[in-house]
Design a protein around this motif. Structure first.
Motif, PDB file in Angstrom:
ATOM      1  N   GLU A 190       0.802  -1.116   0.068  1.00 46.46           N
ATOM      2  CA  GLU A 190      -0.066  -0.164   0.030  1.00 46.46           C
ATOM      3  C   GLU A 190       0.894   1.418  -0.154  1.00 46.46           C
ATOM      4  OE1 GLU A 190      -2.744  -0.019   3.247  1.00 46.46           O
ATOM      5  OE2 GLU A 190      -3.591  -2.126   2.826  1.00 46.46           O
ATOM      6  N   SER A 191       0.728   2.223  -0.735  1.00 45.14           N
ATOM      7  CA  SER A 191       1.618   3.489  -0.985  1.00 45.14           C
ATOM      8  C   SER A 191       1.095   4.450  -0.076  1.00 45.14           C
ATOM      9  CB  SER A 191       1.192   4.073  -2.493  1.00 45.14           C
ATOM     10  OG  SER A 191       2.141   5.213  -2.581  1.00 45.14           O
ATOM     11  N   PRO A 192       2.014   4.945   0.542  1.00 46.18           N
ATOM     12  CA  PRO A 192       1.928   6.117   1.479  1.00 46.18           C
ATOM     13  C   PRO A 192       0.850   7.193   0.996  1.00 46.18           C
ATOM     14  CG  PRO A 192       4.223   5.768   1.392  1.00 46.18           C
ATOM     15  CD  PRO A 192       3.507   4.936   0.056  1.00 46.18           C
ATOM     16  N   PRO A 193       0.214   7.719   1.722  1.00 45.46           N
ATOM     17  CA  PRO A 193      -0.799   8.969   1.378  1.00 45.46           C
ATOM     18  C   PRO A 193      -0.323  10.024   0.532  1.00 45.46           C
ATOM     19  CG  PRO A 193      -0.750   9.104   3.766  1.00 45.46           C
ATOM     20  CD  PRO A 193       0.291   7.593   3.312  1.00 45.46           C
ATOM     21  N   LYS A 194      -0.853  10.424  -0.505  1.00 41.69           N
ATOM     22  CA  LYS A 194      -0.524  11.843  -1.063  1.00 41.69           C
ATOM     23  C   LYS A 194      -1.683  12.670  -0.826  1.00 41.69           C
ATOM     24  CE  LYS A 194       2.693   9.851  -4.556  1.00 41.69           C
ATOM     25  NZ  LYS A 194       2.927   9.769  -6.020  1.00 41.69           N
ATOM     26  N   PRO A 195      -1.505  13.614  -0.098  1.00 44.06           N
ATOM     27  CA  PRO A 195      -2.638  14.778   0.108  1.00 44.06           C
ATOM     28  C   PRO A 195      -2.942  15.267  -1.109  1.00 44.06           C
ATOM     29  CG  PRO A 195      -0.838  15.436   1.321  1.00 44.06           C
ATOM     30  CD  PRO A 195      -0.398  13.956   0.780  1.00 44.06           C
ATOM     31  N   LEU A 196      -4.063  15.649  -1.653  1.00 47.39           N
ATOM     32  CA  LEU A 196      -4.415  16.529  -2.619  1.00 47.39           C
ATOM     33  C   LEU A 196      -3.363  16.747  -3.829  1.00 47.39           C
ATOM     34  CD1 LEU A 196      -6.613  19.380  -0.942  1.00 47.39           C
ATOM     35  CD2 LEU A 196      -7.261  17.252  -2.287  1.00 47.39           C
ATOM     36  N   PRO A 197      -2.998  15.738  -4.593  1.00 52.19           N
ATOM     37  CA  PRO A 197      -1.785  15.991  -5.541  1.00 52.19           C
ATOM     38  C   PRO A 197      -1.675  17.200  -6.322  1.00 52.19           C
ATOM     39  CG  PRO A 197      -2.602  13.613  -5.393  1.00 52.19           C
ATOM     40  CD  PRO A 197      -3.579  14.467  -4.697  1.00 52.19           C
ATOM     41  N   LYS A 198      -2.939  17.387  -6.715  1.00 53.76           N
ATOM     42  CA  LYS A 198      -2.733  18.533  -7.706  1.00 53.76           C
ATOM     43  C   LYS A 198      -2.529  19.968  -7.117  1.00 53.76           C
ATOM     44  CE  LYS A 198      -6.399  16.773 -10.978  1.00 53.76           C
ATOM     45  NZ  LYS A 198      -7.844  17.141 -11.515  1.00 53.76           N
ATOM     46  N   VAL A 199      -2.727  20.059  -5.621  1.00 55.37           N
ATOM     47  CA  VAL A 199      -2.254  21.296  -4.697  1.00 55.37           C
ATOM     48  C   VAL A 199      -0.789  20.947  -4.676  1.00 55.37           C
ATOM     49  CG1 VAL A 199      -2.569  22.497  -2.806  1.00 55.37           C
ATOM     50  CG2 VAL A 199      -4.648  21.578  -3.988  1.00 55.37           C
ATOM     51  N   VAL A 200      -0.327  19.756  -4.020  1.00 58.57           N
ATOM     52  CA  VAL A 200       1.030  19.709  -3.519  1.00 58.57           C
ATOM     53  C   VAL A 200       1.697  19.885  -4.838  1.00 58.57           C
ATOM     54  CG1 VAL A 200       2.671  18.013  -2.738  1.00 58.57           C
ATOM     55  CG2 VAL A 200       0.430  18.175  -1.832  1.00 58.57           C
ATOM     56  N   GLN A 201       1.526  19.565  -6.218  1.00 56.66           N
ATOM     57  CA  GLN A 201       2.372  19.685  -7.196  1.00 56.66           C
ATOM     58  C   GLN A 201       2.556  21.228  -7.689  1.00 56.66           C
ATOM     59  OE1 GLN A 201       3.755  17.156  -8.997  1.00 56.66           O
ATOM     60  NE2 GLN A 201       4.912  18.431 -10.189  1.00 56.66           N
ATOM     61  N   GLN A 202       1.773  22.242  -7.102  1.00 54.91           N
ATOM     62  CA  GLN A 202       1.950  23.476  -7.274  1.00 54.91           C
ATOM     63  C   GLN A 202       3.015  23.927  -6.217  1.00 54.91           C
ATOM     64  OE1 GLN A 202      -1.545  25.710  -8.343  1.00 54.91           O
ATOM     65  NE2 GLN A 202      -2.850  23.724  -7.867  1.00 54.91           N
ATOM     66  N   ILE A 203       3.504  23.224  -5.039  1.00 52.61           N
ATOM     67  CA  ILE A 203       4.226  23.804  -4.233  1.00 52.61           C
ATOM     68  C   ILE A 203       5.835  23.446  -4.692  1.00 52.61           C
ATOM     69  CG2 ILE A 203       4.791  23.750  -1.778  1.00 52.61           C
ATOM     70  CD1 ILE A 203       2.235  22.718  -1.141  1.00 52.61           C
ATOM     71  N   ASP A 204       6.118  24.392  -5.469  1.00 50.73           N
ATOM     72  CA  ASP A 204       7.519  24.218  -6.349  1.00 50.73           C
ATOM     73  C   ASP A 204       8.604  24.548  -4.973  1.00 50.73           C
ATOM     74  OD1 ASP A 204       7.553  26.924  -6.125  1.00 50.73           O
ATOM     75  OD2 ASP A 204       7.188  27.191  -8.355  1.00 50.73           O
ATOM     76  N   TYR A 205       9.883  24.518  -5.500  1.00 48.71           N
ATOM     77  CA  TYR A 205      10.971  24.751  -4.739  1.00 48.71           C
ATOM     78  C   TYR A 205      10.868  25.903  -3.893  1.00 48.71           C
ATOM     79  CZ  TYR A 205      15.741  24.991  -3.372  1.00 48.71           C
ATOM     80  OH  TYR A 205      16.936  25.244  -2.600  1.00 48.71           O
ATOM     81  N   ASP A 206      10.723  26.864  -4.906  1.00 50.63           N
ATOM     82  CA  ASP A 206      10.719  28.312  -4.128  1.00 50.63           C
ATOM     83  C   ASP A 206       9.237  28.554  -3.270  1.00 50.63           C
ATOM     84  OD1 ASP A 206      12.842  29.471  -5.750  1.00 50.63           O
ATOM     85  OD2 ASP A 206      11.737  29.987  -7.322  1.00 50.63           O
ATOM     86  N   ALA A 207       8.344  27.865  -3.583  1.00 54.94           N
ATOM     87  CA  ALA A 207       7.112  27.821  -2.604  1.00 54.94           C
ATOM     88  C   ALA A 207       7.355  27.265  -1.589  1.00 54.94           C
ATOM     89  CB  ALA A 207       5.873  27.465  -3.236  1.00 54.94           C
ATOM     90  N   TRP A 208       7.932  26.026  -1.567  1.00 55.05           N
ATOM     91  CA  TRP A 208       8.182  25.050  -0.489  1.00 55.05           C
ATOM     92  C   TRP A 208       9.175  25.746   0.340  1.00 55.05           C
ATOM     93  CZ3 TRP A 208      12.549  22.180   0.931  1.00 55.05           C
ATOM     94  CH2 TRP A 208      12.345  21.036   2.131  1.00 55.05           C
ATOM     95  N   GLY A 209      10.158  26.472  -0.093  1.00 58.57           N
ATOM     96  CA  GLY A 209      11.123  27.151   0.692  1.00 58.57           C
ATOM     97  C   GLY A 209      10.553  28.259   1.516  1.00 58.57           C
ATOM     98  N   ASN A 210       9.548  28.880   1.144  1.00 60.24           N
ATOM     99  CA  ASN A 210       8.926  29.783   1.881  1.00 60.24           C
ATOM    100  C   ASN A 210       8.096  29.403   3.036  1.00 60.24           C
ATOM    101  OD1 ASN A 210       9.986  32.104   0.543  1.00 60.24           O
ATOM    102  ND2 ASN A 210       8.567  31.980  -0.934  1.00 60.24           N
ATOM    103  N   ILE A 211       7.866  28.032   3.189  1.00 58.40           N
ATOM    104  CA  ILE A 211       7.170  27.384   4.246  1.00 58.40           C
ATOM    105  C   ILE A 211       8.020  27.017   5.423  1.00 58.40           C
ATOM    106  CG2 ILE A 211       5.251  25.532   4.720  1.00 58.40           C
ATOM    107  CD1 ILE A 211       4.490  25.591   1.669  1.00 58.40           C
ATOM    108  N   ARG A 212       7.878  27.533   6.326  1.00 57.80           N
ATOM    109  CA  ARG A 212       8.987  27.342   7.592  1.00 57.80           C
ATOM    110  C   ARG A 212       8.210  26.838   8.644  1.00 57.80           C
ATOM    111  NH1 ARG A 212      10.924  31.790   4.507  1.00 57.80           N
ATOM    112  NH2 ARG A 212      12.868  31.392   3.996  1.00 57.80           N
ATOM    113  N   TYR A 213       8.740  26.004   9.319  1.00 57.81           N
ATOM    114  CA  TYR A 213       8.230  25.258  10.595  1.00 57.81           C
ATOM    115  C   TYR A 213       8.521  26.313  11.742  1.00 57.81           C
ATOM    116  CZ  TYR A 213       6.556  21.937  14.140  1.00 57.81           C
ATOM    117  OH  TYR A 213       5.661  21.397  14.928  1.00 57.81           O
ATOM    118  N   ARG A 214       7.462  26.725  12.474  1.00 57.35           N
ATOM    119  CA  ARG A 214       7.822  27.411  13.651  1.00 57.35           C
ATOM    120  C   ARG A 214       8.428  26.909  14.963  1.00 57.35           C
ATOM    121  NH1 ARG A 214       4.112  31.849  12.673  1.00 57.35           N
ATOM    122  NH2 ARG A 214       2.412  31.355  11.330  1.00 57.35           N
ATOM    123  N   PRO A 215       9.623  27.366  15.393  1.00 53.33           N
ATOM    124  CA  PRO A 215      10.416  26.799  16.364  1.00 53.33           C
ATOM    125  C   PRO A 215       9.639  26.719  17.587  1.00 53.33           C
ATOM    126  CG  PRO A 215      11.699  28.314  15.220  1.00 53.33           C
ATOM    127  CD  PRO A 215      10.415  28.583  14.620  1.00 53.33           C
TER     128      PRO A 215
END
Length: 528
Positions: A63-88
């Protein structure tokens, strides 16, 4: 290493009961670790239970691991992903009791699968449940469209809470498939390790198993390790891992792994390492890049079961090439970054500080081979080097493997050799300066450094190069000091014949003993 693993039973007691790989819930609070985090119910946990769970999974369909909303996640490119930071402030162990807080990575275009995270305290595991508020992200981020149960892509450990900069400085990260990496003694990330290799450099597509769940147990003292347990899954195999991780001069990881094969595997690679090698002084093509060298690692070092030290410089091959170094009971191997001179890179990304990674078996691995896969690359963004241990015998469905090893993320090998080491490989046209250069003749120059060569400066040792080649002819071999240094170099001419690559082998011998490690190289006529 046992290729056939006898399955261990559960601990039979009133406090630990298992059914179908799922532990019964127990009511247990974990207040110290969970401030600000939403946690699932407590479950009793043990490594043996995780092994049993992996064994049961191997007998069931994948069973493959879950992929949440692939059409949305696919749009989180390298730059967009880099702007999402975990709050310490939401870090696991931000206020203790562990010295090393854990923060989490968001899913994105390059990390699309959700991975379950658990905090583990006193034998009780509780899942850390994703909440968007854990992350800071731009107001217009596409990630805001993801659901509340999206999950995390991976995690990293921050530096000790005793350091004022712990919120911005991390030292080990698990992210993407079964990849993980750590900083070395020089405080820089570089190459990666992986959980396992499945069919790398085969005609069929490579399979990339996933760590699907992590269980993180903190360290309350600086001399204690952080324990991380992981469950691995893929169409061909399952596995249970225990990483005992210490923050030292660099990072030391003790790894125990148990694998169960669902299917036959053509090429099974254990304790794998992966890195990048584009070019160095021995093979840079004209006008390819303005920098003198670009690589995360420059060679494969092996300490084989017979005690011989081997050094194989890496090559940016014209096509996928696999080299095999047969052995029995290896003492260790690793992908090394030996060139530490900034002027040889002239780049602000700190190639001269990239860690070396050494694999030290903690039990007898028996017969097999260290294998090196070299892929072509025309850019530094691609990892094109893989090294791993391949045990003898076919990897058949139903097989199980258990092994232990230690990963040393350092600036150098943890167990230095007594012999001198190779520090440079240089290749050019054969012949002599000032005279017509003969066609088809190549001059090979290999430099060595180390105190084992000090006697060569006197008259007490008679030394010579020992050179062999799998094809062609070798001539004019000699050794000489490198002017202005304490190095010595061995030089010879090679005339290859035919179209096959020539496997070269060289070391310096003095009074009958090896004074250097053995240099290995796969030579191809024409451009590297």
């Amino acid at each position: 290493m046992n290729q056939k693993l006898s399955r261990r039973g559960f601990l039979k007691s009133a406090s630990l009961v298992s059914l179908g790989g799922t532990l019964f819930n127990v009511a247990r609070a974990v207040p110290a670790a969970s401030e600000g985090l939403r946690l699932g119910p407590g479950q009793l946990f043990s490594f043996e239970a995780l092994i049993e769970r992996a064994a049961a999974m191997a007998k069931a369909p994948y069973e493959s691991p879950p992929k949440p909303l692939p059409k949305v996640v696919q749009q989180i490119d390298y730059d967009a992903w880099g702007n999402i930071r975990y709050r310490p402030d939401y870090a696991l162990f931000a206020n203790g009791p562990s010295l090393y807080p854990a923060t989490f990575f968001h899913v994105g275009q390059f990390f699309q699968k959700s991975v379950k995270m658990h905090v583990l305290e006193h034998g009780v595991a509780r899942e850390i449940l994703y909440r968007p508020k854990y992350f800071s992200m731009p107001k217009d981020s596409i990630a805001r469209k993801l659901p509340e149960d999206t999950g995390f892509a991976g995690f990293r450990l921050q530096e000790s809470r005793k350091r004022k900069d712990w919120r911005t400085q991390d030292w080990i990260a698990f992210l993407g498939a079964s990849y993980f990496r750590a900083i070395g003694a020089l405080g820089q990330y570089g190459l990666s390790a992986r959980g396992v290799i499945v069919d790398s450099a085969e005609p069929t597509p490579e399979e990339f198993p996933d760590f699907t769940e992590f269980f993180i147990e903190g360290a309350r003292k600086e001399d204690q390790p952080v324990s991380v347990y992981a469950l691995l899954n893929s169409p061909s195999l399952t596995g249970a891992y225990h990483f005992s991780i210490r923050r030292t001069e660099g990072v030391i990881q003790d790894v125990e792994v148990v694998l169960f094969l669902r299917k036959d595997i053509t090429r099974l690679g254990l304790a794998p390492l992966t890195s990048m090698y584009w070019f160095s002084e021995k093979e840079k093509r004209q006008r390819e890049d303005w920098r003198p060298e670009v690589h995360d690692s420059d060679g494969l070092a092996i300490w084989n079961g017979n005690g011989e030290r081997l050094w194989r410089p890496l090559i940016n091959q014209p096509f996928a090439v696999t080299s095999s170094f047969a052995d029995k009971g290896p003492k260790g191997f690793g992908l090394m970054q030996r060139d530490r001179v900034y002027e040889n890179y002239l780049d602000g990304v700190n190639y001269e500080r990239r860690p070396s990674l050494w694999v030290e078996p903690l039990d007898d691995w028996g017969p097999g081979a260290v294998q090196l896969v070299e892929l072509p690359t025309d850019d530094e963004i691609h990892d094109n080097i893989v090294a791993y241990w391949r045990p003898d015998g076919p990897a058949r469905a139903g097989n199980s493997y258990r092994l232990r090893y230690r990963l040393h993320w350092l600036g150098d090998e943890p167990h230095p050799a007594q012999v001198a080491r190779c520090v440079a490989t240089r290749i050019g046209r054969g012949g002599q300066p000032g005279k017509p250069r003969p066609k088809g003749v190549y001059k090979i120059c290999v430099e060595f450094a180390g105190s084992a060569l000090d006697p060569l400066w006197g008259d007490s040792v008679k030394a010579e190069p020992v050179v062999s080649a799998s094809g062609g002819t070798v001539s004019g071999a000699f050794i000489e000091p490198v002017p202005g240094t304490r190095r010595w170099r061995a030089i010879f001419d090679l005339v290859p014949t035919g179209s096959d690559p020539v496997e070269l082998r060289l070391y310096i011998r003095g009074n009958g003993d090896a004074l250097t490690e053995t240099w290995l190289y796969q030579f191809r006529a024409g451009p590297a």
